[in-house]
Design an enzyme around this catalytic site. Structure first.
Site, PDB file in Angstrom:
ATOM      1  N   GLY A  11     -71.683 -14.048  85.981  1.00 54.84           N
ATOM      2  CA  GLY A  11     -71.981 -14.131  87.402  1.00 54.84           C
ATOM      3  C   GLY A  11     -72.921 -15.253  87.804  1.00 54.84           C
ATOM      4  N   SER A  12     -72.919 -16.369  87.040  1.00 54.74           N
ATOM      5  CA  SER A  12     -73.808 -17.458  87.448  1.00 54.74           C
ATOM      6  C   SER A  12     -73.342 -18.087  88.763  1.00 54.74           C
ATOM      7  CB  SER A  12     -73.941 -18.515  86.345  1.00 54.74           C
ATOM      8  OG  SER A  12     -72.744 -19.226  86.187  1.00 54.74           O
ATOM      9  N   ASN A  13     -72.037 -18.092  89.001  1.00 56.45           N
ATOM     10  CA  ASN A  13     -71.560 -18.598  90.297  1.00 56.45           C
ATOM     11  C   ASN A  13     -71.953 -17.657  91.426  1.00 56.45           C
ATOM     12  OD1 ASN A  13     -69.864 -21.189  90.361  1.00 56.45           O
ATOM     13  ND2 ASN A  13     -69.158 -20.172  88.491  1.00 56.45           N
ATOM     14  N   LEU A  89     -61.133 -12.072  86.210  1.00 57.64           N
ATOM     15  CA  LEU A  89     -60.033 -12.276  85.267  1.00 57.64           C
ATOM     16  C   LEU A  89     -58.778 -11.454  85.563  1.00 57.64           C
ATOM     17  CD1 LEU A  89     -62.017 -12.624  81.922  1.00 57.64           C
ATOM     18  CD2 LEU A  89     -61.166 -14.401  83.442  1.00 57.64           C
ATOM     19  N   ILE A  92     -55.007 -11.086  91.516  1.00 53.22           N
ATOM     20  CA  ILE A  92     -55.249 -10.465  92.823  1.00 53.22           C
ATOM     21  C   ILE A  92     -53.932  -9.875  93.331  1.00 53.22           C
ATOM     22  CG2 ILE A  92     -55.930 -10.947  95.221  1.00 53.22           C
ATOM     23  CD1 ILE A  92     -58.209 -10.977  93.138  1.00 53.22           C
ATOM     24  N   ASN A 106     -61.068 -19.335  94.970  1.00 55.55           N
ATOM     25  CA  ASN A 106     -61.355 -19.214  93.539  1.00 55.55           C
ATOM     26  C   ASN A 106     -61.982 -20.522  93.082  1.00 55.55           C
ATOM     27  OD1 ASN A 106     -61.250 -18.137  90.853  1.00 55.55           O
ATOM     28  ND2 ASN A 106     -59.494 -19.461  90.444  1.00 55.55           N
ATOM     29  N   HIS A 108     -62.302 -22.957  89.644  1.00 56.74           N
ATOM     30  CA  HIS A 108     -61.691 -23.161  88.329  1.00 56.74           C
ATOM     31  C   HIS A 108     -62.380 -24.347  87.648  1.00 56.74           C
ATOM     32  CE1 HIS A 108     -58.538 -22.829  85.325  1.00 56.74           C
ATOM     33  NE2 HIS A 108     -58.542 -24.148  85.306  1.00 56.74           N
ATOM     34  N   ASP A 149     -54.073 -20.158  89.843  1.00 59.24           N
ATOM     35  CA  ASP A 149     -54.598 -21.529  90.002  1.00 59.24           C
ATOM     36  C   ASP A 149     -53.674 -22.496  90.747  1.00 59.24           C
ATOM     37  OD1 ASP A 149     -56.756 -20.652  88.442  1.00 59.24           O
ATOM     38  OD2 ASP A 149     -55.760 -21.260  86.582  1.00 59.24           O
ATOM     39  N   GLU A 178     -70.072 -26.652  89.280  1.00 58.61           N
ATOM     40  CA  GLU A 178     -69.493 -25.505  90.010  1.00 58.61           C
ATOM     41  C   GLU A 178     -70.528 -24.872  90.941  1.00 58.61           C
ATOM     42  OE1 GLU A 178     -67.400 -22.521  87.679  1.00 58.61           O
ATOM     43  OE2 GLU A 178     -67.073 -23.989  86.117  1.00 58.61           O
TER      44      GLU A 178
HETATM   45  C1  GRF Z   1     -66.625 -20.319  85.729  1.00 54.79           C
HETATM   46  O1  GRF Z   1     -66.496 -21.376  84.825  1.00 54.79           O
HETATM   47  C2  GRF Z   1     -65.491 -20.340  86.721  1.00 54.79           C
HETATM   48  O2  GRF Z   1     -65.027 -21.622  87.004  1.00 54.79           O
HETATM   49  C3  GRF Z   1     -64.424 -19.574  86.006  1.00 54.79           C
HETATM   50  O3  GRF Z   1     -65.113 -18.553  85.319  1.00 54.79           O
HETATM   51  C4  GRF Z   1     -66.446 -18.972  85.044  1.00 54.79           C
HETATM   52  C5  GRF Z   1     -67.368 -17.927  85.609  1.00 54.79           C
HETATM   53  O4  GRF Z   1     -68.690 -18.130  85.226  1.00 54.79           O
HETATM   54  N1  GRF Z   1     -63.419 -19.111  86.918  1.00 54.79           N
HETATM   55  P1  GRF Z   1     -69.850 -17.241  85.814  1.00 54.79           P
HETATM   56  O5  GRF Z   1     -69.511 -15.783  85.501  1.00 54.79           O
HETATM   57  O6  GRF Z   1     -69.908 -17.471  87.295  1.00 54.79           O
HETATM   58  O7  GRF Z   1     -71.089 -17.675  85.123  1.00 54.79           O
END
Ligand code: GRF
Length: 217
Positions: A11-13, A89, A92, A106, A108, A149, A178
């Site tokens: 969940g870093s994003n 993962l 949807i 999304n 990627h 994608d 990202e």
């Molecule tokens: C990211 O690299 C994103 O592009 C891909 O999955 C990864 C998720 O990373 N779809 P995080 O869980 O947000 O750290």
């Protein structure tokens, strides 16, 4: 914008999106996190930010219709009007794509359409990039359609592949990118700057060039 983030991993994003909201760079309310895994690290990050998180594991439903309906119920409960997939993962379901047409993004970790599609997630993407010997990879934010994608591309940023890159060093450089790109793409939708014409995404006021050049040293 009432935002739901779907995530299966660390969940870093999600955190980067949350930080952008806190810093006033993203005009959105982070309403809820949805994961398919109880053990996903994103739950802890959500708790730290005070965002409710739910686990909806498709495997535990006796039929997919119930699962799809439950997803919609949770989103309705939090009055969600936009969804950001961030390392989610599971595919949807069609009912969600229809209910949130052009309102699901999304991210990627490559320059789509290269190194995308089924099975191309996480480290598999960077492994394929390194094995192929490309000089550039990057990050792509795109709208979600029924395939993996393939939806219209909103924003992309390139990242150089270095000769001495390991899987880890390349993945870290892309992830850094990202974390900047995703909040920016969401802000375009939050502020109504996006027009979708077929496969093309038109942005009302394209970014200043200096943003494009910002990379991690
Ligand atoms: C990211 O690299 C994103 O592009 C891909 O999955 C990864 C998720 O990373 N779809 P995080 O869980 O947000 O750290």
């Amino acid at each position: 914008m009432n935002l739901a983030v779907f995530a299966s991993g660390g969940g870093s994003n999600f955190q980067a999106i949350g930080q952008a909201v806190t810093e006033g760079k993203l005009d959105a309310r982070l309403s809820v996190v949805v994961s398919n895994l109880e053990t996903a690290g994103v739950h802890e990050r959500a708790a730290l930010l005070g965002v409710p998180s739910h686990t909806l594991n498709p495997a535990i439903y006796s039929n997919q219709t119930d699962y799809h309906a439950h997803l919609l119920t949770v989103l309705a409960e939090y009055e969600v009007d936009f969804i950001a997939l961030a390392g989610y993962l599971k595919k949807i379901p069609q009912n969600l794509i229809e209910a949130f047409q052009n309102r699901i993004l999304n991210i990627h970790p490559s320059l789509l359409p290269a190194f995308g599609g089924k099975g191309m997630y996480g480290h598999h993407v960077h492994e394929a990039v390194l094995a192929h010997g490309v000089r550039w990879t990057g990050a792509t934010v795109h709208l979600v359609d029924a395939q993996y994608d393939t939806g219209p591309i909103v924003l992309q940023e390139p990242v150089p592949v270095r000769q001495d890159d390991s899987l880890e060093s390349l993945a870290a450089r892309v992830l850094y990118k990202e974390h900047r790109l995703y909040p920016e793409a969401l802000q375009l939708f939050a502020t109504g700057k996006v027009k979708i014409i077929g496969r093309k995404v038109e942005i009302a006021h394209p970014r200043p060039r200096s943003y494009h050049c910002a990379t991690q040293s």
